[in-house]
Design a protein around this motif. Structure first.
Motif, PDB file in Angstrom:
ATOM      1  N   GLU A 129       0.850  -1.198   0.000  1.00 44.69           N
ATOM      2  CA  GLU A 129       0.000   0.000   0.000  1.00 44.69           C
ATOM      3  C   GLU A 129       0.880   1.240   0.000  1.00 44.69           C
ATOM      4  O   GLU A 129       0.559   2.240  -0.640  1.00 44.69           O
ATOM      5  N   GLY A 130       1.978   1.163   0.747  1.00 43.02           N
ATOM      6  CA  GLY A 130       2.920   2.284   0.799  1.00 43.02           C
ATOM      7  C   GLY A 130       3.477   2.619  -0.573  1.00 43.02           C
ATOM      8  O   GLY A 130       3.583   3.802  -0.933  1.00 43.02           O
ATOM      9  N   VAL A 131       3.823   1.605  -1.345  1.00 46.37           N
ATOM     10  CA  VAL A 131       4.331   1.841  -2.700  1.00 46.37           C
ATOM     11  C   VAL A 131       3.261   2.524  -3.542  1.00 46.37           C
ATOM     12  O   VAL A 131       3.541   3.502  -4.240  1.00 46.37           O
ATOM     13  N   LYS A 132       2.017   2.042  -3.467  1.00 41.00           N
ATOM     14  CA  LYS A 132       0.921   2.672  -4.230  1.00 41.00           C
ATOM     15  C   LYS A 132       0.796   4.151  -3.872  1.00 41.00           C
ATOM     16  O   LYS A 132       0.706   5.014  -4.751  1.00 41.00           O
ATOM     17  N   MET A 133       0.765   4.432  -2.569  1.00 38.19           N
ATOM     18  CA  MET A 133       0.627   5.811  -2.101  1.00 38.19           C
ATOM     19  C   MET A 133       1.800   6.676  -2.559  1.00 38.19           C
ATOM     20  O   MET A 133       1.608   7.800  -3.035  1.00 38.19           O
ATOM     21  N   MET A 134       2.994   6.142  -2.417  1.00 39.88           N
ATOM     22  CA  MET A 134       4.180   6.925  -2.737  1.00 39.88           C
ATOM     23  C   MET A 134       4.370   7.112  -4.241  1.00 39.88           C
ATOM     24  O   MET A 134       4.852   8.150  -4.685  1.00 39.88           O
ATOM     25  N   LYS A 135       3.967   6.119  -5.034  1.00 40.92           N
ATOM     26  CA  LYS A 135       4.074   6.232  -6.498  1.00 40.92           C
ATOM     27  C   LYS A 135       3.226   7.395  -7.006  1.00 40.92           C
ATOM     28  O   LYS A 135       3.610   8.079  -7.951  1.00 40.92           O
ATOM     29  N   GLU A 136       2.062   7.619  -6.372  1.00 41.38           N
ATOM     30  CA  GLU A 136       1.199   8.741  -6.772  1.00 41.38           C
ATOM     31  C   GLU A 136       1.885  10.075  -6.513  1.00 41.38           C
ATOM     32  O   GLU A 136       1.801  10.981  -7.323  1.00 41.38           O
ATOM     33  N   GLN A 137       2.559  10.173  -5.381  1.00 40.84           N
ATOM     34  CA  GLN A 137       3.211  11.429  -4.999  1.00 40.84           C
ATOM     35  C   GLN A 137       4.596  11.605  -5.617  1.00 40.84           C
ATOM     36  O   GLN A 137       5.023  12.736  -5.864  1.00 40.84           O
ATOM     37  N   PHE A 138       5.273  10.498  -5.821  1.00 38.88           N
ATOM     38  CA  PHE A 138       6.661  10.545  -6.296  1.00 38.88           C
ATOM     39  C   PHE A 138       6.842   9.572  -7.466  1.00 38.88           C
ATOM     40  O   PHE A 138       7.470   8.517  -7.322  1.00 38.88           O
TER      41      PHE A 138
END
Length: 151
Positions: A66-75
């Motif tokens: 989930e962290g990767v999904k969230m971070m991919k959107e921002q970065f």
């Protein structure tokens, strides 16, 4: 030569410190920071702008996938390599769907970890032999089942 900036994310202090010690001695890698949660990783990524995030899957706040999904959107330019004791088809598949470009078991040797970071930082993908076998086995089963139905 610019070094590849890496952020290490794992909820276990000893694991984080071990990873930092292992990869920090590489001439091509700079450990830009570490985090013990996804929330902390997001904040650190804003500040240090790493090329690569090494992310554990089992985390206390939000799991690493989930962290990767969230971070991919921002970065979107940041690349992610999953490091986990969880080496199952389901986790690998979810990590790839989330945007991970690498996946390694935590028992990986230093040399391979450094190679994975360098490969991913240079635009490639890195899945060690064990992970590749799991991915290929799924593909193979799917392909052979499709052939049986096509006859």
């Amino acid at each position: 030569m610019e070094k590849y900036k890496v952020l290490v994310v794992d909820d276990h202090t000893l694991v984080r410190e071990g990873l930092i010690a292992l990869i920090g001695s590489s001439k091509k890698i700079y450990v830009a920071g570490s985090a013990s949660s996804v929330a902390e990783a997001i904040e650190k990524t804003k500040n240090v702008q790493p090329h690569i995030v090494l992310m554990d899957i089992i985390m206390p706040d939000v799991d690493g996938i989930e962290g990767v999904k969230m971070m991919k959107e921002q970065f979107p330019k940041v690349q992610f390599i999953m490091l986990s004791m969880e080496v199952t088809e389901a986790y690998i598949q979810e990590a790839i769907k989330a945007g991970a470009t690498g996946y390694l078991p935590k028992d990986t040797q230093r040399k391979e970890l450094v190679a994975a970071i360098e490969t991913v930082a240079e635009g490639g993908k890195y899945f060690n032999e064990k992970i590749s076998e799991i991915i290929f086995e799924k593909f193979y089963k799917k392909s052979t089942q499709n052939e049986k139905y096509a006859e």
